[in-house]
Design a protein around this motif. Sequence first.
Motif, short mmCIF file in Angstrom:
data_model
loop_
_atom_site.label_atom_id
_atom_site.label_comp_id
_atom_site.label_asym_id
_atom_site.label_seq_id
_atom_site.Cartn_x
_atom_site.Cartn_y
_atom_site.Cartn_z
N PRO A 190 0.06 1.28 -15.52
CA PRO A 190 0.98 2.48 -15.27
C PRO A 190 2.32 1.87 -14.52
O PRO A 190 2.23 1.09 -13.61
CB PRO A 190 0.04 3.24 -14.37
N ALA A 191 3.28 2.56 -14.93
CA ALA A 191 4.60 2.06 -14.68
C ALA A 191 4.91 2.23 -12.98
O ALA A 191 5.24 1.36 -12.11
CB ALA A 191 5.81 2.70 -15.10
N ASN A 192 4.30 3.25 -12.32
CA ASN A 192 4.44 3.41 -10.72
C ASN A 192 3.61 2.50 -10.36
O ASN A 192 4.01 2.02 -9.12
CB ASN A 192 3.98 4.73 -10.45
N LEU A 193 2.30 2.00 -10.68
CA LEU A 193 1.45 1.20 -9.90
C LEU A 193 2.31 -0.31 -10.33
O LEU A 193 2.19 -0.96 -9.20
CB LEU A 193 0.12 1.26 -10.48
N ARG A 194 2.64 -0.54 -11.22
CA ARG A 194 3.32 -1.80 -11.65
C ARG A 194 4.45 -2.07 -10.64
O ARG A 194 4.66 -3.38 -10.16
CB ARG A 194 3.76 -2.09 -13.11
N GLU A 195 5.29 -1.02 -10.51
CA GLU A 195 6.37 -1.24 -9.50
C GLU A 195 6.05 -1.37 -8.45
O GLU A 195 6.70 -2.27 -7.42
CB GLU A 195 7.35 0.07 -9.58
N ALA A 196 4.88 -0.71 -7.75
CA ALA A 196 4.76 -0.76 -6.37
C ALA A 196 3.93 -2.23 -6.13
O ALA A 196 4.22 -2.67 -4.94
CB ALA A 196 3.53 0.35 -6.27
N VAL A 197 3.17 -2.59 -6.72
CA VAL A 197 2.76 -4.08 -6.88
C VAL A 197 3.68 -5.32 -6.87
O VAL A 197 3.81 -5.93 -5.91
CB VAL A 197 1.66 -4.20 -7.57
N GLU A 198 4.58 -4.80 -7.78
CA GLU A 198 5.97 -5.88 -7.68
C GLU A 198 6.75 -5.65 -6.48
O GLU A 198 7.17 -6.81 -6.14
CB GLU A 198 6.79 -5.52 -8.96
N ALA A 249 7.09 -1.42 1.31
CA ALA A 249 6.53 -1.67 -0.13
C ALA A 249 4.88 -1.57 0.25
O ALA A 249 4.12 -1.01 -0.72
CB ALA A 249 6.81 -3.28 -0.44
N GLY A 250 4.53 -2.01 1.23
CA GLY A 250 2.82 -2.16 1.65
C GLY A 250 2.51 -0.53 1.67
O GLY A 250 1.44 -0.23 0.98
N GLU A 251 3.24 0.27 2.32
CA GLU A 251 2.81 1.65 2.59
C GLU A 251 2.89 2.36 1.12
O GLU A 251 2.04 3.36 0.92
CB GLU A 251 3.70 2.40 3.58
N ARG A 252 3.79 2.23 0.41
CA ARG A 252 4.08 2.76 -1.06
C ARG A 252 3.06 2.20 -1.76
O ARG A 252 2.33 3.32 -2.56
CB ARG A 252 5.36 2.41 -1.57
N LEU A 253 2.54 1.01 -1.70
CA LEU A 253 1.39 0.70 -2.53
C LEU A 253 -0.11 1.22 -2.35
O LEU A 253 -0.63 1.82 -3.04
CB LEU A 253 1.10 -0.95 -2.56
N VAL A 254 -0.20 1.55 -0.81
CA VAL A 254 -1.40 2.22 -0.50
C VAL A 254 -1.25 3.74 -0.85
O VAL A 254 -2.24 4.18 -1.47
CB VAL A 254 -1.47 2.17 1.16
N ALA A 255 0.01 4.42 -1.00
CA ALA A 255 -0.13 5.72 -1.22
C ALA A 255 -0.35 5.76 -2.81
O ALA A 255 -0.89 6.76 -3.31
CB ALA A 255 1.53 6.13 -1.04
N VAL A 256 0.17 4.89 -3.50
CA VAL A 256 -0.06 4.96 -5.03
C VAL A 256 -1.37 4.51 -5.33
O VAL A 256 -2.32 5.42 -6.20
CB VAL A 256 0.84 3.74 -5.70
N GLU A 308 -4.03 5.36 -3.48
CA GLU A 308 -5.07 6.37 -3.28
C GLU A 308 -5.17 7.38 -4.34
O GLU A 308 -5.99 8.17 -4.71
CB GLU A 308 -4.45 7.14 -1.94
N ASN A 309 -4.06 7.41 -5.46
CA ASN A 309 -4.30 8.23 -6.42
C ASN A 309 -4.45 7.58 -7.78
O ASN A 309 -4.92 8.20 -8.80
CB ASN A 309 -2.71 8.93 -6.89
N VAL A 310 -4.91 6.25 -7.86
CA VAL A 310 -5.43 5.60 -8.83
C VAL A 310 -6.93 5.81 -8.87
O VAL A 310 -7.73 5.40 -7.84
CB VAL A 310 -5.05 4.27 -8.90
#
Length: 97
Positions: free
Chosen positions: A18-26, A36-43, A45-47
């Motif tokens: 999924p685009a939002n997960l891929r972008e957060a990981v990148e 970036a770390g906080e954003r990835l954790v937020a994403v 939580e919804n996966v």
Amino acid sequence: MNMGIVNAGQLGVYDEIPANLREAVEDVVLNRRPDAGERLVAVAENVTGGAKVQVEDLAWRQGTVQERLTHALVRGINTYVVEDTEEARLQALTRSR
């Protein structure tokens, strides 16, 4: 790390993430954002995770030998590699004559 060995059959296809997960990981891997770390954790939580039920779809076997070999290489499928490689070899041999 300079090199790693992976089992391609267990990897997901990059374009199917999924685009939002891929972008957060990148963002984390490439250190593109200070948050970036906080954003990835937020994403994350919804996966929703869980085991995927694998259904063998052999529709890809209907393509050309080149398409079949490409599909198998990308997805790490080695079931038909001998037959498909031999078919490709024979085609190349026939074309070279």
